[in-house]
Design an enzyme around this catalytic site. Structure first.
Site, PDB file in Angstrom:
ATOM      1  N   GLY A  16       0.767  -1.251   0.000  1.00 30.71           N
ATOM      2  CA  GLY A  16       0.000   0.000   0.000  1.00 30.71           C
ATOM      3  C   GLY A  16       0.791   1.289   0.000  1.00 30.71           C
ATOM      4  N   MET A  91      -3.784  -7.390  -7.165  1.00 27.60           N
ATOM      5  CA  MET A  91      -3.280  -8.571  -7.868  1.00 27.60           C
ATOM      6  C   MET A  91      -4.374  -9.418  -8.535  1.00 27.60           C
ATOM      7  SD  MET A  91      -0.164  -8.074  -7.663  1.00 27.60           S
ATOM      8  CE  MET A  91       0.660  -9.572  -8.189  1.00 27.60           C
ATOM      9  N   LEU A  94      -9.271  -7.614 -13.514  1.00 32.81           N
ATOM     10  CA  LEU A  94     -10.690  -7.256 -13.609  1.00 32.81           C
ATOM     11  C   LEU A  94     -11.291  -7.792 -14.905  1.00 32.81           C
ATOM     12  CD1 LEU A  94     -10.292  -3.566 -12.394  1.00 32.81           C
ATOM     13  CD2 LEU A  94     -11.335  -5.430 -11.088  1.00 32.81           C
ATOM     14  N   ASN A 108      -3.959   2.410 -13.525  1.00 37.02           N
ATOM     15  CA  ASN A 108      -3.087   1.442 -12.851  1.00 37.02           C
ATOM     16  C   ASN A 108      -1.648   1.946 -12.892  1.00 37.02           C
ATOM     17  OD1 ASN A 108      -2.236  -1.104 -11.734  1.00 37.02           O
ATOM     18  ND2 ASN A 108      -1.580  -1.721 -13.782  1.00 37.02           N
ATOM     19  N   HIS A 110       2.322   0.570 -13.040  1.00 38.83           N
ATOM     20  CA  HIS A 110       3.088  -0.627 -13.376  1.00 38.83           C
ATOM     21  C   HIS A 110       4.583  -0.318 -13.281  1.00 38.83           C
ATOM     22  CE1 HIS A 110       3.664  -4.561 -15.167  1.00 38.83           C
ATOM     23  NE2 HIS A 110       4.624  -4.022 -15.904  1.00 38.83           N
ATOM     24  N   GLU A 143      -9.090  -3.875 -21.546  1.00 36.88           N
ATOM     25  CA  GLU A 143      -9.250  -5.329 -21.437  1.00 36.88           C
ATOM     26  C   GLU A 143      -7.931  -6.086 -21.593  1.00 36.88           C
ATOM     27  OE1 GLU A 143     -12.182  -5.878 -24.408  1.00 36.88           O
ATOM     28  OE2 GLU A 143     -13.629  -4.677 -23.288  1.00 36.88           O
ATOM     29  N   ASP A 146      -2.102  -4.457 -18.954  1.00 38.02           N
ATOM     30  CA  ASP A 146      -1.029  -3.449 -18.993  1.00 38.02           C
ATOM     31  C   ASP A 146      -0.842  -2.819 -20.376  1.00 38.02           C
ATOM     32  OD1 ASP A 146      -0.508  -3.956 -16.300  1.00 38.02           O
ATOM     33  OD2 ASP A 146       0.919  -5.542 -16.754  1.00 38.02           O
TER      34      ASP A 146
HETATM   35  C1  GRF Z   1       4.016  -1.462  -7.285  1.00 38.86           C
HETATM   36  O1  GRF Z   1       5.322  -1.764  -7.644  1.00 38.86           O
HETATM   37  C2  GRF Z   1       3.134  -1.312  -8.492  1.00 38.86           C
HETATM   38  O2  GRF Z   1       3.809  -0.798  -9.603  1.00 38.86           O
HETATM   39  C3  GRF Z   1       2.713  -2.732  -8.771  1.00 38.86           C
HETATM   40  O3  GRF Z   1       2.544  -3.310  -7.491  1.00 38.86           O
HETATM   41  C4  GRF Z   1       3.359  -2.625  -6.551  1.00 38.86           C
HETATM   42  C5  GRF Z   1       2.463  -2.151  -5.444  1.00 38.86           C
HETATM   43  O4  GRF Z   1       3.181  -1.556  -4.398  1.00 38.86           O
HETATM   44  N1  GRF Z   1       1.535  -2.775  -9.596  1.00 38.86           N
HETATM   45  P1  GRF Z   1       2.437  -0.867  -3.197  1.00 38.86           P
HETATM   46  O5  GRF Z   1       1.489  -1.892  -2.602  1.00 38.86           O
HETATM   47  O6  GRF Z   1       1.697   0.322  -3.704  1.00 38.86           O
HETATM   48  O7  GRF Z   1       3.512  -0.476  -2.225  1.00 38.86           O
END
Ligand code: GRF
Length: 190
Positions: A16, A91, A94, A108, A110, A143, A146
């Site tokens: 988080g 994780m 959707l 999102n 990434h 859809e 990434d």
């Molecule tokens: C991050 O590295 C984000 O890019 C990926 O998951 C990780 C989440 O980290 N999708 P956090 O839970 O926000 O610390």
């Protein structure tokens, strides 16, 4: 102060740190978002503890049945009048119908310079391919995993001595700064 704020939900599954940075941004004087809801598929993660401590409405979603899980999520989103969804280390993938319902309202983060290294283990791939740079990307969710329109990216240098962990740490530092900037950037379009 901005009078009409946009209700925002953050979806997490773990640590988080991005949730924290979005929360921090939401509390700044000129922020246009109100962080109203945190959704997690896991009960005891740091993101959830943080959200509860800050008294944000927090819902744990049982994902045994995906379509039921999404129905529940949609119920909470509607109840809280959510107009922007920020995925931050969520994780679960959707469904197409969910994404369609919230088109251009789900973003999102990434940990790579998309379109390079979609999916998991981006840092390992950067090191394996001996790339000189990696980074992070905030993008709209479509859809295809990434693959949605890129909102903003930040390059991060990869050093020879980097391990996936050290690279990930430096990129995360940039992610936490980038997410609020991305939100500000798209808000004019919502
Ligand atoms: C991050 O590295 C984000 O890019 C990926 O998951 C990780 C989440 O980290 N999708 P956090 O839970 O926000 O610390």
């Amino acid at each position: 102060m901005v009078k009409q704020k946009i209700n925002c939900a953050v979806f997490v599954s773990g640590r988080g740190s991005n949730l924290k940075s979005i929360y921090k941004y939401s509390k700044t004087k000129y922020s246009k978002i109100l962080l109203k809801l945190v959704i997690s598929n896991k009960p005891d993660v740091l993101g959830v503890t943080f959200a509860r401590r800050k008294k944000i409405n927090t819902k744990i979603i049982n994902y045994k049945n995906k379509s039921l899980a999404e129905k529940n999520i949609i119920r909470y989103l509607k109840k809280n009048n959510i107009r922007l969804i920020c995925l931050a280390g969520f994780m679960k993938v959707l469904s197409k119908s969910f994404i369609k319902k919230y088109k251009y309202r789900i973003i999102n983060i990434h940990p790579s310079l998309l379109p390079k290294y979609k999916g998991l283990n981006a840092h390992e791939k950067v090191i394996k391919n001996n790339d000189k740079f990696s980074g992070c990307t905030v993008h709209f969710v479509t859809e295809k995993l990434d693959s949605g329109k890129i909102i903003i990216q930040k390059k991060v240098k990869r050093f020879k001595f980097d391990t996936p962990q050290s690279l990930s740490k430096r990129i995360l530092f940039e992610e936490n700064k980038l997410y609020p900037i991305a939100i500000k950037k798209i808000l004019t379009k919502i």
